[in-house]
Design a protein around this motif. Structure first.
Motif: not given
Ligand SMILES: [Zn+2]
Length: 1049
Positions: A7-11, A15-17, A66-78, A720-728
């Motif tokens: 939730a917090s991630q989404n909030g 969503t990013y996915t 190193v140095g990258m923050t990782q976020h999980s692949p997030q949910p997709v929203s739309l 597209g084809n990728f992994f979403v690492r953080s919000t942008d």
């Protein structure tokens, strides 16, 4: 993962996915059933019938640099959800009673209730971790007096070769519109996002669900002779400039000079204090001009009212061009090319509520690594970026004086580093705004060491080849080995380049290519349950040192397995082994597979239902059967390994599952159904050309792409084809010049004080020569405050492509029929909004602004596209591949796959012809996709992107047939003919020049089929006649009547 985390991630951002979630399973660790557990928590409780959106992704096994923050692949929203609107609509509608005004949007400015978590959306561009972890903005202090060394070279980046590739996605057939119950489905379902959604019920097309009954009365468009009309032009942008906007943003104050030669300091300094208190231009200045522009002055062409039921001929004679943003000329002159960066709305609404009213999606379409003929490249020890948001300095920043510049994304005022005062192009000092970084919206930097997390990796290529009986029988191995032999010296790389091979059937085979061996050694690992690497260092070898052994191996490989009777396929274990082999360096894994994997991890079951007719029931199995491939892809992504999949098969291979290996690792998928060297020569030719392009095109290794936008805007979903690492931030282990991306945006904060906003995509990658480079694209767009201005700036092709991606996600997360309804609703809703909120004089008909006049046609084309069609049977892998294409192809190529081009070619003339490198290229006009445009006395070429059809009319001139096809008569045209003979006649030269020119303009190789009435492929050709009705789908005219009926409600 916990719900709270989710939730917090989404909030936090929406969503990013990683795409749609094709793999819902992965999101929920255990199951296959993909039960949407948390749904209630984050989605609209009113979910309608549709299944749920994919959940958040929990797992991450992703090692981070190193140095990258990782976020999980997030949910997709739309896509994910049919949202509340849907539900509402569904609930309230048992009969098609759509449109209850904007009730679907709760409160204009409030995020819909189902917005996750309630946490305020984050401002995307504040995420500052930059592409690199290193401290940025190094001090530019030191010995400033020496101008840094800049090399400003214009580097040709390479021509775009012609070749072919992917699939036949374009062929569409005609499904029936879902005539199902009126429900509402919108693609924009989500939150903050994208466009407003549409909302009303989506009425079923007039026709009954079954194809049988033709829609009512209406004349079919064939006889509607009445509506012929002037073709107009499409997409003309609104006026040219806002009077009140100063010419340049560099010095935007009135009174400031724009002349580079003036010494700005004195004047600027006095102006600064007051002027720059506001983030940008003042609203007062802006509004009047906009108002004048949009409503009071004469109507711009883009807003010319078109009655679609009367104007028949809407296609421009040539290509549909992108609208030009309504910016002052000098800004527009330096703006990013639409070939690289496009926005669905070239005029950005001031507020989300305004966007919601327009019912158009807001998003970007990118082709970030496109081969460019000219690309400025700068070498700099100090790349100038905003200290606050890390934006790269660009043409749209404001110089407040020589020593200060204001960021156009976050408005922070930054110092101009001393080195930046020197201009390497003019070799002069003191005019920072003339630097190449501020003169080019697309630029590439050779990065200094702080942009490296580790020494740049070498180019590493690993080929993983299916050598089962089935594979060998197709003959594909000969083509791959020969193509590699032919291109081994042109593989991108340098002296460090490494190469290796793995083959597999029921076991996994490695090849020892150690220097000194007289011939390659094959090592077989039969323990596929726990596959291991039998040798530590000579399986991937330096190409330069081991070239002879590699060539030996390639020459002998096709024979090595020619007698094999092994039918099993241990693809999963082979991929695991390949991953282990590439993990230490990263690189590119090229996988060739010809059947459903049957052994070990990742084994799959056939799940295609024979002759699935999608007329009523939804298509099943669009989502992966297992999360094995996605998980492995994420592991690969973490180790900078991208996996490209070449699927060559006559049988069902479960591309929905296998494709995940490429999608999440930023690879590409190539598909050659019914591939066979002998039996299918055109497919073989396509495979050869595609391979050549694939092996020789540029590759960017260990890449990431960050997309920043002006404060107030944020990214909602990526496609597209990728992994979403953080919000942008997208993780792209490899980036290639043929990959497209789309991004849905939302407006989180009102853009009231802004005249313009900017978007910046920065792609950081390692070149095949081991250089760390950053390619930066910046797009600037005006902000508007009226609906008519929003409509006037709509880019119908970008809107269509973004909707297509959203619909793919919806098909997977909800259902195909939901997606189809949502597409139809998108057209209804935007036209309704236009009618009710923009038009001041009501008139009968189905009215659209000129810039959107092709929108209904494109939506119908999507409904008949292989990805979304219903009615006639479509092989599941074909459909899934068509969906992959919609998400991955750059707009430029995708539009042809959605709406093919039809030309009459038996009477080509030089009128309006292009002259390219001394070749004369005829430019016949584009015709409507309707049989009524065909004539038995003529010949027509249909270009659907990945395939071209040359249809010869029964009574076509024998002269043409002889001079172009080299046969005596219509009857003598062979049943299967795939190329034009090189005849020394004027007609032959013209048509071949035209076809060659079309092929050169895309990175994949379309096959050519010469067809006549008796040809088997005639049905493929006819299925592309989008404007005609078929047994199961409406004609264009019927579709318009349906829309009209809904819009008028
Ligand atoms: Zn900034």
């Amino acid at each position: 993962m916990s719900n709270s985390g989710f939730a917090s991630q989404n909030g936090a951002g929406g969503t990013y996915t990683n795409g749609p979630s094709p793999n819902p399973v992965a999101f929920y660790p255990s199951n296959q059933g993909y039960v949407p557990p948390t749904q209630a928590a984050y989605m609209n409780s009113m979910l309608a019938k549709a299944p749920t959106p994919p959940g958040p992704n929990t797992s991450h096994h992703q090692p981070l640099p190193v140095g990258m923050t990782q976020h999980s692949p997030q949910p997709v929203s739309l896509h994910a959800s049919p949202n509340h609107r849907t539900a509402q609509a569904a609930a309230s509608q048992s009969s098609p009673s759509p449109l209850l005004s904007n009730s679907y949007y709760q409160h204009p400015q409030q995020p819909p209730s189902w917005q996750y978590g309630g946490t305020p959306p984050p401002v995307a561009n504040h995420v500052s971790s930059s592409l690199s972890t290193a401290p940025q903005q190094p001090s530019y202090s030191s010995g400033t007096s020496t101008p840094p060394v800049f090399q400003n070279t214009m580097q040709p980046v390479g021509p775009v070769p012609p070749y072919s590739s992917l699939s036949n996605a374009a062929v569409s057939a005609a499904p029936a519109l879902n005539a199902v119950a009126p429900q509402t489905h919108h693609l924009y379902g989500h939150p903050p996002t994208a466009g407003p959604a549409a909302m009303r019920g989506t009425p079923p097309p007039p026709g009954p669900p079954t194809a049988a009954v033709p829609p009512p009365p209406l004349a079919t468009h064939n006889d509607a002779g009445s509506y012929s009309t002037p073709p107009g032009q499409i997409n003309r942008p609104v006026g040219t400039a806002y009077p009140s906007i100063q010419p340049t943003l560099y010095q935007s104050m009135p009174g400031m000079q724009t002349s580079p030669h003036m010494h700005p300091t004195a004047q600027l300094s006095s102006a600064v204090p007051q002027q720059y208190q506001q983030p940008s231009f003042s609203t007062a200045q802006l509004s009047p001009s906009l108002a004048g522009l949009s409503l009071h002055s004469e109507t711009p062409e883009a807003l010319r009212v078109v009655n679609l039921l009367q104007e028949r001929n809407l296609l421009p004679s040539g290509t549909v061009t992108a609208p030009t943003p309504c910016l002052p000329q000098d800004l527009q002159k330096v703006n990013c090319s639409p070939e690289v960066f496009r926005c669905t709305l070239t005029s950005i609404p001031q507020t989300q509520s305004l966007l919601n009213k327009a019912k158009l999606p807001l998003g970007l379409l990118l082709h970030p690594f496109k081969d460019l003929s000219q690309l400025p490249v700068v070498t700099s020890s100090n790349i100038v970026r905003c200290r606050s948001c890390r934006t790269y300095i660009n043409p749209f920043v404001t110089f407040m004086d020589q020593r200060k510049w204001k960021c156009n994304l976050c408005y922070r005022v930054n110092d101009v580093p001393e080195e930046f005062m020197y201009n390497p192009v003019s070799r002069s000092y003191g005019s920072p705004h003339k630097r190449p970084e501020v003169q080019n919206a697309t630029i590439e930097f050779i990065a200094p060491s702080e942009y490296m997390l580790r020494p740049p990796q070498p180019a590493v290529y690993l080929f993983v080849l299916d050598v089962s009986h089935n594979a060998v029988e197709t003959g594909y191995l000969d083509v791959v080995c020969q193509s590699l032999l032919d291109n081994i010296d042109t593989l991108p790389g340098d002296t460090r380049t490494k190469i290796g091979f793995i083959t597999f059937d029921s076991t996994v085979h490695f090849y020892n290519l150690q220097e000194g061996l007289s011939q390659p050694q094959m090592l077989i690992v039969s323990d596929i349950e726990d596959v291991f690497i039998p040798l530590s260092d000579s399986l991937l070898i330096n190409l330069k040192e081991g070239k002879e052994l590699v060539q030996d191996l390639l020459k002998s490989m096709p024979q090595m397995f020619s007698k094999t009777m092994e039918t099993q396929s241990a693809l999963g274990p082979a991929l695991q082994a390949a991953f282990k082999l590439l993990s230490p360096t990263g690189g590119r894994m090229s996988v060739f597979q010809t059947q459903l994997p049957t052994l070990g991890a990742g084994a799959l079951q056939p799940r295609e239902e024979p002759s699935q007719k999608a007329s009523a029931k939804d298509i099943q199995h669009l989502a992966p059967a297992t999360d094995f491939y996605k998980k492995l892809a994420l592991d690969c992504s973490g180790q900078q390994v991208a996996v490209d999949l070449f699927l060559l098969s006559a049988q069902y291979c479960d591309l929905a599952s296998l494709g995940c290996i490429s999608r999440y690792s930023a690879g590409s998928v190539y598909y050659y159904p019914s591939y066979h060297n002998q039996h299918n020569p055109s497919q073989t030719e396509r495979f050869q050309k595609d391979l050549k392009r694939y092996l020789t095109r540029k590759v960017g290794f260990e890449a990431v792409m960050r997309i920043r936008c002006t404060k107030g805007l944020s990214i909602h979903t990526f496609h597209g084809n990728f992994f979403v690492r953080s919000t942008d931030l997208l993780s792209l282990p490899n980036v290639n010049p043929d990959a497209g991306f789309a991004v849905q945006m939302s407006i989180d904060e009102n853009l009231l004080d802004m005249q313009a906003v900017s978007f910046q995509a920065a792609l950081l990658y390692t070149s095949s020569k081991g250089e760390r480079r950053i390619r930066v694209h910046t797009l600037c767009l005006p902000v508007v405050n009226s609906l008519s201005d929003i409509f006037a700036g709509a880019d119908v092709q970008a809107v269509t492509c973004l909707l297509a991606s959203m619909a793919v996600d919806r098909s997977v997360s909800a259902s195909l029929s939901d997606a189809r309804d949502a597409l139809t609703n998108a057209a209804i809703d935007s036209l309704t909004s236009y009618r009710t909120s923009v038009l001041t004089i009501q008139q009968p008909g189905l009215l659209a602004p000129a810039c959107l006049r092709l929108f209904p046609l494109y939506v119908l084309a999507l409904l008949k596209h292989k990805a979304f069609r219903t009615g006639n049977s479509t092989r599941l892998d074909d459909r899934v591949f068509a969906m992959c294409q919609l998400k991955y192809q750059p707009l430029e190529y995708l539009m042809l796959m959605v709406h093919p081009a039809l030309y009459r070619v038996d009477n080509l003339t030089d009128e309006g012809a292009l002259n390219v490198n001394d070749r004369t290229i005829p430019q016949p006009r584009v015709l409507q996709l309707s049989v009524e445009k065909l004539s038995r006395e003529a010949a027509f070429l249909m270009d659907s992107g990945t395939a071209m059809y040359l249809w010869i009319g029964r009574n076509c001139s024998p002269v043409f047939i002889t001079e172009v096809l080299g046969v005596q008569s219509y009857a003598a045209i062979p049943q299967s003919m795939n190329q034009l003979p090189e005849l020394d006649t004027a007609e032959s030269s013209k048509i071949r020049a035209f076809i060659d020119w079309l092929r050169e303009r895309r990175p994949f190789y379309p096959t050519l089929h010469i067809i006549r009435d008796e040809s088997q492929l005639k049905s493929d050709f006819m299925q592309n006649m989008i404007e005609d009705r078929t047994e199961s789908a409406l004609s264009y005219y019927e579709f318009l009547l349906h829309l009209q009926q809904q819009v008028s409600k």
